[in-house]
Design a protein around this motif. Sequence first.
Motif, mmCIF file in Angstrom:
data_model
loop_
_atom_site.group_PDB
_atom_site.id
_atom_site.type_symbol
_atom_site.label_atom_id
_atom_site.label_comp_id
_atom_site.label_asym_id
_atom_site.label_seq_id
_atom_site.Cartn_x
_atom_site.Cartn_y
_atom_site.Cartn_z
ATOM 1 N N PRO A 1 -2.820 -0.561 -4.643
ATOM 2 C CA PRO A 1 -3.496 0.644 -5.142
ATOM 3 C C PRO A 1 -3.900 0.446 -6.602
ATOM 4 C CG PRO A 1 -1.429 1.196 -4.055
ATOM 5 C CD PRO A 1 -1.445 -0.284 -4.205
ATOM 6 N N ASP A 2 -4.904 1.178 -7.024
ATOM 7 C CA ASP A 2 -5.419 1.034 -8.382
ATOM 8 C C ASP A 2 -4.314 1.273 -9.412
ATOM 9 O OD1 ASP A 2 -7.468 0.602 -10.278
ATOM 10 O OD2 ASP A 2 -7.622 2.759 -10.615
ATOM 11 N N VAL B 1 2.977 6.044 -5.108
ATOM 12 C CA VAL B 1 2.642 4.904 -5.964
ATOM 13 C C VAL B 1 3.704 4.645 -7.025
ATOM 14 C CG1 VAL B 1 1.000 4.064 -7.696
ATOM 15 C CG2 VAL B 1 0.166 4.935 -5.510
ATOM 16 N N THR C 1 -8.825 4.992 2.188
ATOM 17 C CA THR C 1 -8.378 4.839 0.811
ATOM 18 C C THR C 1 -9.236 3.785 0.127
ATOM 19 O OG1 THR C 1 -6.407 4.509 -0.583
ATOM 20 C CG2 THR C 1 -6.692 2.999 1.260
ATOM 21 N N PHE D 1 0.836 -1.196 0.000
ATOM 22 C CA PHE D 1 0.000 0.000 0.000
ATOM 23 C C PHE D 1 0.872 1.247 0.000
ATOM 24 C CE2 PHE D 1 -2.731 -3.086 2.422
ATOM 25 C CZ PHE D 1 -3.636 -3.298 1.392
ATOM 26 N N ARG E 1 0.345 5.861 -0.396
ATOM 27 C CA ARG E 1 -0.444 7.037 -0.742
ATOM 28 C C ARG E 1 -0.140 7.419 -2.196
ATOM 29 N NH1 ARG E 1 -4.595 7.779 2.868
ATOM 30 N NH2 ARG E 1 -3.818 7.501 5.011
ATOM 31 N N PRO E 2 -1.031 8.171 -2.851
ATOM 32 C CA PRO E 2 -0.858 8.451 -4.285
ATOM 33 C C PRO E 2 0.522 8.968 -4.679
ATOM 34 C CG PRO E 2 -3.037 9.149 -3.579
ATOM 35 C CD PRO E 2 -2.313 8.717 -2.341
ATOM 36 N N TYR F 1 -8.681 0.506 -2.595
ATOM 37 C CA TYR F 1 -7.643 -0.308 -3.220
ATOM 38 C C TYR F 1 -8.276 -1.522 -3.885
ATOM 39 C CZ TYR F 1 -7.764 -3.679 0.700
ATOM 40 O OH TYR F 1 -8.141 -4.616 1.619
#
Length: 266
Positions: free
Chosen positions: A94-95, A71, A256, A65, A67-68, A258
Motif C-alpha cells: 500500500p502507498d 495499514v 485498491t 496488502f 485495507r487502509p 498499490y
Amino acid sequence: MPLISLHDRTALAARFRTDPALHLFELGDLDDTLWPNTAWYTADPESGPVALLYSGGDTPVLLAFARPAAVPALEELLGALRPFLPRRFTAGLPDGAERALAPDYTAERRTPLLRMILPDPNRLPTEPADPVQPAHRAEPLGLSDLDDLRALLAAGYPESWFDQRLLADGGYVGVRERGRLLAAAGVHVHSPAHRVAVLGNVVTHPDARGRGLARACVTALSRRLVPTTDHLGLNVRTDNAAAIHLYRQLGFTTVTTYNELTMTAG
C-alpha cells in the motif's frame, strides 16, 4: 513486535478468504506448485496483516496488502520483518508502507497499479455482430507458440513478467492473422483449488493496436477461466487509460491502488 512464521495453508486460506479480491495472489500462491517457494509472516496468529515472501523467480517478491484501517499494523509487521529480508527484492505494498523498511532499504518506485476485479465472470458482454469487421477469434496458446509469444511481448510489452510454466498449463490465448501472433493474454496466477485467477501479460503488437484484439483475448480467456474461478482479477498501471477503459467496459471494478517498488539495502 513478535514475528510469527505461518505454515498452515488451511488457516492462511481462511484468513485471505475474508477479502479475496485483495488477496488474489496470496490465495494462488497456496497451490502445491508455488507453496514450496513461499514464506509467510504475521504478528497476530489469529488475524491481522500477513506478509508473503516469494522466492520462486529471479528476484524475491514481497507482497503485503491491507485495507487502509489495517495499514498501521502492516507497517509494524514490515518493520519487524526488515532484518530478515533479502538485500534486493520487488515489493507490492500500500502507498507509504515502504517507509517501515527505511532506513535499511531505499525504494525505487514504479507507476502505481490498480487492482481490478470482475464481480461476476459469468456476465461478460457479448461481442456485437459486425458484417464489415468480423469479431476476432482468440485461440488457446501452448508451448509451440513460445517463440512467437516472446517476440510479441518484446515488441509490445518489454517490461512484462513471463512464466513459461503458465503457457504450458494452458493459461494463454492469442489472436493470429495470416499466421502472425498479434495479441495475447495470459494469467499470472490461476488456482482452481482456491478458485482464483489473476490475468496478466495482456499485449497487442504496436502495429495492430486499436482494433479490439486485446478485448477479444481478455474476453476469451476470462470465459475459459469461469468454470474454475470465482474471483477473477488483474492489475493495471494507473497511467494506462486505454486498458483501464477496456477493463471497465468488460465489467471490472477497482478494488485498491498499490505501489510496486524495487527495494535495495543501502
